[in-house]
Design an enzyme around this catalytic site. Structure first.
Site, mmCIF file in Angstrom:
data_model
loop_
_atom_site.group_PDB
_atom_site.id
_atom_site.type_symbol
_atom_site.label_atom_id
_atom_site.label_comp_id
_atom_site.label_asym_id
_atom_site.label_seq_id
_atom_site.Cartn_x
_atom_site.Cartn_y
_atom_site.Cartn_z
ATOM 1 N N ALA A 63 0.846 -1.190 0.000
ATOM 2 C CA ALA A 63 0.000 0.000 0.000
ATOM 3 C C ALA A 63 0.883 1.243 0.000
ATOM 4 C CB ALA A 63 -0.917 -0.010 1.223
ATOM 5 N N GLY A 106 0.046 -5.003 0.978
ATOM 6 C CA GLY A 106 -1.174 -4.981 0.183
ATOM 7 C C GLY A 106 -0.988 -5.573 -1.200
ATOM 8 N N GLU A 109 -1.498 -9.192 -0.728
ATOM 9 C CA GLU A 109 -2.919 -9.444 -0.478
ATOM 10 C C GLU A 109 -3.728 -9.345 -1.764
ATOM 11 O OE1 GLU A 109 -3.959 -8.135 3.981
ATOM 12 O OE2 GLU A 109 -2.976 -6.547 2.828
ATOM 13 N N GLU A 129 3.394 -5.863 7.805
ATOM 14 C CA GLU A 129 2.533 -4.886 8.473
ATOM 15 C C GLU A 129 2.827 -4.709 9.962
ATOM 16 O OE1 GLU A 129 0.269 -6.040 4.748
ATOM 17 O OE2 GLU A 129 1.478 -7.086 6.256
#
Length: 252
Positions: A63, A106, A109, A129
């Site tokens: 992210a 992310g 993911e 994370e």
């Protein structure tokens, strides 16, 4: 398409390429909005999906940390990334992620949200994370255990350790590993070509059944099979199969 995605249309599939090379394909709000547009198109007109970062040595570095740092509790509850990834996961037709280079946070993911994954031997997966003071909140806490088992998933989520391509193949995180980056998309398309040989309705209902909660079985399977037994495509395919058997010469 704007928002950090390039979309190429084929008769039976969309190829969606993450296109923020200057940001290592970091997933920001604009890219998420563009991903929702892709999902809306595939929901309205179901086709296969190939999701890739190209063959430039990066899938998605995670992210966008600049945006993530400034998000508050209400942003977290809004499920900005997780809602988009869940929508990818729920697409009607099968999806394949083609991963070259790092798929982290992310980015990993997003790859997990696809049904299948192929990667180059320089691919790396990881969930860093906890080292940034957050959890993997866009799907890894439940998709990763389903893919590789609870104990392995917990290790990766707790430690942030990165997994290379060889380990990813060994533990079932990816389906295939390609040595030459230039062959990645060919292999991914080849996998989709094999999938595309199936009946579109049978593929949709098979995906629906596999992704359904355990309590839905066997009832969902029975209803799905009843629908397929009444489908003209089933009759045509089985007739062709029987006719090929009749014309096949017996072995000497």
């Amino acid at each position: 398409m704007s928002g950090g995605l390039r979309v190429t249309e084929h008769p039976d599939r969309l190829v969606v390429t993450l296109d923020r090379p200057e940001k290592r394909n970091a997933i920001d709000a604009d890219l998420i909005a563009a991903l929702h547009e892709v999902c809306a198109e595939l929901e309205a007109r179901p086709r296969l999906l190939l999701l890739t970062g190209g063959t430039e040595g990066i899938f998605a570095g995670g992210a966008d940390i600049g945006q993530l740092r400034d998000r508050g509790r209400l942003d977290a509850l809004a499920a900005i990334n997780s809602a988009a990834f869940a929508r990818v996961r729920a697409l009607p037709m099968p999806t394949v992620a083609a991963v070259d280079g790092p798929a982290l946070g992310g980015g990993a993911e997003l790859a997990y949200s696809c049904d299948l994954r192929v990667c180059t031997d320089r691919a790396v997966f990881g969930q860093p994370e906890v080292r940034l003071g957050i959890l993997a909140g866009a799907g890894a806490t439940h998709r990763l255990p389903a893919l590789i088992g609870e104990a392995r998933a917990k290790e990766l989520l707790f430690t942030g350790r990165r997994v290379d391509a060889a380990e990813a193949l060994r533990i079932g995180l990816v389906n295939r590993v390609v040595v030459e980056p230039g062959e990645l998309l060919d292999v991914a398309h080849g996998l989709l070509d094999e999938i595309a040989k199936g009946s579109p309705l049978a593929l949709r209902l098979t995906k629906l059944a596999v992704d359904a909660p355990p309590a839905a079985h066997p009832h969902l399977d029975l209803v799905s099979q009843a629908v397929l037994f009444s489908d003209e495509e089933k009759h045509r395919r089985m007739t062709e199969f029987l006719e090929r058997g009749r014309t096949r010469r017996p072995a000497d």
